[in-house]
Write an enzyme that holds these catalytic residues in place. Sequence first.
Site, PDB file in Angstrom:
ATOM      1  N   ASP A 262       1.429  -6.137   0.853  1.00 34.72           N
ATOM      2  CA  ASP A 262       2.838  -6.395   1.143  1.00 34.72           C
ATOM      3  C   ASP A 262       3.541  -6.600  -0.189  1.00 34.72           C
ATOM      4  O   ASP A 262       3.062  -7.329  -1.056  1.00 34.72           O
ATOM      5  CB  ASP A 262       3.035  -7.599   2.068  1.00 34.72           C
TER       6      ASP A 262
ATOM      7  N   GLY B 227      10.787   4.258  -2.394  1.00 40.61           N
ATOM      8  CA  GLY B 227      11.500   2.988  -2.272  1.00 40.61           C
ATOM      9  C   GLY B 227      12.488   2.768  -3.408  1.00 40.61           C
ATOM     10  O   GLY B 227      13.342   3.609  -3.692  1.00 40.61           O
ATOM     11  N   TYR B 228      12.359   1.621  -4.059  1.00 39.16           N
ATOM     12  CA  TYR B 228      13.299   1.244  -5.122  1.00 39.16           C
ATOM     13  C   TYR B 228      12.893   1.824  -6.489  1.00 39.16           C
ATOM     14  O   TYR B 228      13.527   1.496  -7.500  1.00 39.16           O
ATOM     15  CB  TYR B 228      13.378  -0.291  -5.215  1.00 39.16           C
ATOM     16  N   ASP B 229      11.879   2.661  -6.530  1.00 35.03           N
ATOM     17  CA  ASP B 229      11.374   3.170  -7.815  1.00 35.03           C
ATOM     18  C   ASP B 229      12.445   3.775  -8.729  1.00 35.03           C
ATOM     19  O   ASP B 229      12.420   3.528  -9.932  1.00 35.03           O
ATOM     20  CB  ASP B 229      10.257   4.206  -7.579  1.00 35.03           C
TER      21      ASP B 229
ATOM     22  N   HIS C  15       2.910   6.799   0.710  1.00 38.56           N
ATOM     23  CA  HIS C  15       3.047   6.584  -0.742  1.00 38.56           C
ATOM     24  C   HIS C  15       2.095   5.484  -1.213  1.00 38.56           C
ATOM     25  O   HIS C  15       1.387   5.628  -2.194  1.00 38.56           O
ATOM     26  CB  HIS C  15       4.475   6.184  -1.105  1.00 38.56           C
TER      27      HIS C  15
ATOM     28  N   LYS D 246       2.677   5.084 -13.462  1.00 38.47           N
ATOM     29  CA  LYS D 246       3.012   3.985 -12.537  1.00 38.47           C
ATOM     30  C   LYS D 246       1.746   3.223 -12.148  1.00 38.47           C
ATOM     31  O   LYS D 246       1.720   1.995 -12.141  1.00 38.47           O
ATOM     32  CB  LYS D 246       3.738   4.511 -11.287  1.00 38.47           C
TER      33      LYS D 246
ATOM     34  N   ARG E 154       1.445  -3.156  -7.956  1.00 36.64           N
ATOM     35  CA  ARG E 154       0.308  -2.829  -7.067  1.00 36.64           C
ATOM     36  C   ARG E 154      -0.971  -2.654  -7.894  1.00 36.64           C
ATOM     37  O   ARG E 154      -2.040  -3.116  -7.507  1.00 36.64           O
ATOM     38  CB  ARG E 154       0.658  -1.540  -6.300  1.00 36.64           C
TER      39      ARG E 154
ATOM     40  N   ASN F   4       2.082   3.691   5.257  1.00 39.77           N
ATOM     41  CA  ASN F   4       2.988   4.190   4.217  1.00 39.77           C
ATOM     42  C   ASN F   4       2.206   5.146   3.312  1.00 39.77           C
ATOM     43  O   ASN F   4       1.350   4.721   2.533  1.00 39.77           O
ATOM     44  CB  ASN F   4       3.544   2.992   3.422  1.00 39.77           C
TER      45      ASN F   4
HETATM   46  P1  IMP Z   1       6.283  -3.316   2.452  1.00 34.73           P
HETATM   47  O1  IMP Z   1       6.883  -4.347   3.370  1.00 34.73           O
HETATM   48  O2  IMP Z   1       5.233  -3.881   1.568  1.00 34.73           O
HETATM   49  O3  IMP Z   1       5.812  -2.090   3.158  1.00 34.73           O
HETATM   50  O4  IMP Z   1       7.403  -2.797   1.450  1.00 34.73           O
HETATM   51  C1  IMP Z   1       8.716  -3.228   1.502  1.00 34.73           C
HETATM   52  C2  IMP Z   1       9.626  -2.255   0.847  1.00 34.73           C
HETATM   53  O5  IMP Z   1       9.550  -2.448  -0.560  1.00 34.73           O
HETATM   54  C3  IMP Z   1       9.352  -0.789   1.081  1.00 34.73           C
HETATM   55  O6  IMP Z   1      10.025  -0.319   2.190  1.00 34.73           O
HETATM   56  C4  IMP Z   1       9.903  -0.143  -0.164  1.00 34.73           C
HETATM   57  O7  IMP Z   1      11.274   0.058  -0.037  1.00 34.73           O
HETATM   58  C5  IMP Z   1       9.694  -1.223  -1.203  1.00 34.73           C
HETATM   59  N1  IMP Z   1       8.490  -0.981  -2.008  1.00 34.73           N
HETATM   60  C6  IMP Z   1       7.220  -1.385  -1.779  1.00 34.73           C
HETATM   61  N2  IMP Z   1       6.428  -0.988  -2.781  1.00 34.73           N
HETATM   62  C7  IMP Z   1       7.212  -0.317  -3.655  1.00 34.73           C
HETATM   63  C8  IMP Z   1       6.965   0.334  -4.885  1.00 34.73           C
HETATM   64  O8  IMP Z   1       5.840   0.405  -5.402  1.00 34.73           O
HETATM   65  N3  IMP Z   1       8.030   0.895  -5.474  1.00 34.73           N
HETATM   66  C9  IMP Z   1       9.303   0.853  -4.953  1.00 34.73           C
HETATM   67  N4  IMP Z   1       9.578   0.268  -3.805  1.00 34.73           N
HETATM   68  C10 IMP Z   1       8.536  -0.324  -3.152  1.00 34.73           C
END
Ligand code: IMP
Length: 202
Positions: free
Chosen positions: A74, A158-160, A15, A180, A186, A13
């Site tokens: 995660d 993502g949901y930011d 980002h 952020k 994170r 990812n």
């Molecule tokens: P992952 O399984 O950790 O890769 O993340 C799960 C999902 O959570 C991602 O697809 C994003 O939609 C969301 N996500 C993870 N980190 C962030 C963040 O820092 N900001 C907003 N959405 C996030």
Amino acid sequence: MKTSRRIILSSGNTHKVKEIKEILKDLDIEVVSKDDLGFKDFDVVEDKDSLEGNAFKKAEELSKLVKGIIIADDTGLFVDALDGAPGVYSARYAGEHANYKDNNELLLKNLGGVPIEKRTACFKTVIALVLEDGSKLKAEGECRGKIGFEAHGENGFGYDPLFIVDGLEKTFGEMTDEEKNSLSHRANALRNLKNVIGEILN
Ligand code: IMP
């Protein structure tokens, strides 16, 4: 404990990788992603029922292929009015091939009619760390806020754009990277991890 002096991020990812590299830049160690090392095709099925389970799965699978200190993030968004959904399933909330827009739309739909004071939520991050000798550590971080009624801001991912951070009353999408990365889930997890990594490096 003897380790190679580099941290490898088990994430594709871009980002996340950018944020993690930025947050760890003051450490006296090189930080590279799996893609930087040519493991672009390496992918892990995130089928565990906890952030910790998925984080360790991502780190441990990569540690079988490459030497170094491996870390994996995660993250999930836990919304109180939805009994903690999307939570561990945040990436695939709207289905297996859902994108960020699909997930955000479903979240807004499922919160339809819920007033702002009941739209409380928490981003949680677990960082898993696996050393070359197989030993494991983890660090956790959170950030509390509320889910807005519509997207605000173009930054982040993502949901930011929906997540209004407590005390600042603006979304992560409206923040600069620096803002952020100074207060996010994170950032908090990595701050906790830095203390541990510091001890390992010394
Ligand atoms: P992952 O399984 O950790 O890769 O993340 C799960 C999902 O959570 C991602 O697809 C994003 O939609 C969301 N996500 C993870 N980190 C962030 C963040 O820092 N900001 C907003 N959405 C996030």
